[in-house]
Each structure stands twice: as C-alpha cells, then as structure tokens.
Design a protein around this motif. Structure first.
Motif: not given
Length: 332
Positions: A15-21, A25-27, A47-48
């Motif tokens: 999860l952490g690596p995905l969110l950083r990659a 994050i928005s929209g 932030g989505a």
C-alpha cells in the motif's frame, strides 16, 4: 477526513509504495479488487475525491458496512467483476478515471474463512468461488476429465507433478466424492515429496491452480487491463499488484506491449506497424516490498507492483494469446 468506524484488519500488501508511486492523488479512482477496503481507504486518505470500490464477493460489502458510510458519497461500492470496470465506472457517473488499482489473487478475508474453501490449512467445503456463484472447486475436482485436471494444475499452478496428482484425484473420487479442502490437500500431499523446512505447503500450487480455474482469474485479468485502458483519462495511473509469476507475466507483457510504439521485428516475426503507445511505464521496473514489510507480512515476499501512466492514444483491444494466457479449455 480520515474516516471513522471499524479499522480494516491490516494494511494491504505494498500500500505505501503504491501510494507513493502514484502521488499526488486526486480525482476519481477505481479499486477493482475492493476486498477488505485497504486500498480504497488508503486512496481516500491520500487525497482521492471519490473511490469506486468493485468486488464480486458479497462478503466484501458486509465487512465494509461498519465503516464505509463514514465516507459518504466519496466511496461508491459496486458488486461486479473488474473485467467490466469501465462499465461500472460509467454507471457510477464517472466514465473517465484518474486512477485504477488492482490487487490480484485471493484476499485474507477469503483465506481466513474455512467455509469459503480457499485454504488447505483449514478444513472446509471445496468451494473457492469469489463471487459465490457458478462452478465450485468441488465441481471441477469431481467432474472434470483427468486430462483437463492435469492441464489446470500444470498451466495455472505450474505444478510439475500435474499428471500424477490428476491421476490420484480421479482414483480417489472413484471411491466417493471429494468434498473437503483437507481431503484434497491430503491427496496432493500423497503425490509429492515430504515438505522440507522453508518450503511452501505441497498443496499450494494445486490449490492456486484450481482457484484460478474456478474464478477464471487470468481471463478476467486480461479483460480488466483492457477495461482500465478504456476508462483511464490521459495522465491517469494504473497500479497492479501481483502475487505469482503467471499473473505478473500477463501484466508485464500487457504493459510492455502497450508502452511500445511497435515497428520492431526479428528474423522470426515481421515488423509491426508503428502506433502511439497507450501507456508510459512509471517506473519501468516492478516495485517489490522492502524487508520491513516482508517481516511483518510474509505474503508480501512474492508481491510485485507495476505502475503505468495513460497517454492520449486510443485504447486498443487485448489479445490474450499475445499475453501468454494459458490455453485451458472446457470450463468457462
């Protein structure tokens, strides 16, 4: 807003690596494998504006009931398969997505419940149906011809003793129907050398293969990748977490092909027409879990995260043969 209500059981793998990659994050994002809600909640907290959570397992939405309402209309839950994620997004009022996440394979909420029949460590009925409908593992184990059983075990589980195990299953079911997970696990174990320290359980590959067959997981994956390409807007992100070599190979080939402009050839194959790539690999290589995550969750050891960014090119149809999907017929 961080949400309220019951916490999800644990953070999902990578999860952490995905969110950083995929930051920032928005929209609108779609989590095609909602499960226990870990990725969806992580995206919302990062932030989505809206997350559409798709899952074919009704248990996922039962488990989400204590906390999902705290997100109001920022979290939209849809029961369905991720192979139709573009249709689910459009029906939810968001046909163009800023991101799609897929966390493949079986979830802990399924493995931990003996009555679902996914685990060879807990005795339960031979079920393995993620959507709780259609052919079950019991149906395949007891009714499939020996040759088809061997093909399933070999192609979906990469089990070298596939023929031996299929022969043993057929011999055992002649005495009476095979109905439990431990019964099947025992048959598989009897065909293989005794497990050595550090090795996976002897039934791991066979159970994986039968589960994939029951749920048409590889066919669904190929269709989901194409659906994500159709639904993502230019600049949208696709993030896929895989857990075994077969599904990772499919994702890797799909993204490599769709990130290529074509035009290359060899003495074995003619050159392809030039085309505009549908994705850019961001990053180019897979991301693996670090030592700390593996120590806290051994399942993360085999996990790989692949991320790509959508371009403005038109979406292309998927060719399962080019992705190397095993050709196993007679089930779906």
């Amino acid at each position: 807003m961080t949400g309220s209500g019951a916490e999800t059981p644990h953070a999902p793998v990578l999860l952490g690596p995905l969110l950083r990659a995929v930051a920032p994050i928005s929209g609108v994002w779609l989590d095609g494998t909602f499960g226990a809600g870990g990725y969806a909640r992580g995206l919302l907290e990062a932030g989505a504006d809206v997350v559409i959570g798709v899952d074919r397992d009704p248990l996922a939405f039962e488990m989400a009931a204590p906390w999902a309402g705290a997100w109001g209309d920022r979290l939209i839950l849809v029961r369905g398969t991720f192979s139709e994620l573009d249709a689910h997004a459009a029906q939810a009022g968001h046909p163009a997505l800023d991101g799609v996440t897929l966390d493949l394979g079986v979830s802990s909420m399924q493995l931990d419940r003996a009555e679902r029949g996914f685990s060879f460590l807990r005795d339960g009925p031979l079920d393995m149906r993620m959507g709780q409908a259609g052919l079950s593992a019991e149906d395949i184990v007891n009714d499939a011809p020996e040759a088809l059983l061997a093909d399933i075990l070999f192609h979906y589980g990469e089990e070298r003793a596939a023929r031996r195990i299929a022969r043993a299953i057929v011999a055992e079911r002649a005495k009476g129907r095979i109905v439990s997970t431990l019964q099947l696990a025992g048959i598989v174990e009897s065909c293989l050398p005794r497990k050595k320290p550090g090795q996976s359980h002897p039934a791991t590959r066979s159970f994986q293969a039968i589960r994939i067959a029951v749920n048409d997981e590889l066919g669904q994956l190929a269709e989901a990748l194409a659906a994500a390409e159709r639904a993502l807007k230019p600049g949208g992100r696709l993030a896929v977490v895989t857990f075994h070599s077969i599904e990772d190979r499919i994702v890797k080939r799909y993204l490599a092909e769709r990130a290529s402009a074509g035009g290359s050839g060899s003495r074995h194959a003619p050159a392809e027409a030039q085309r505009e790539p549908g994705f850019v690999l961001t990053p180019k290589k897979a991301i693996a879990a670090d030592e700390d995550e593996v120590a806290g969750n051994p399942r993360a050891r085999s996990a790989k995260l692949r991320v790509a960014t959508r371009t403005e090119a038109p979406a292309a149809p998927v060719d399962p043969a080019r992705l190397g999907l095993p050709q196993v017929g007679g089930l779906h």
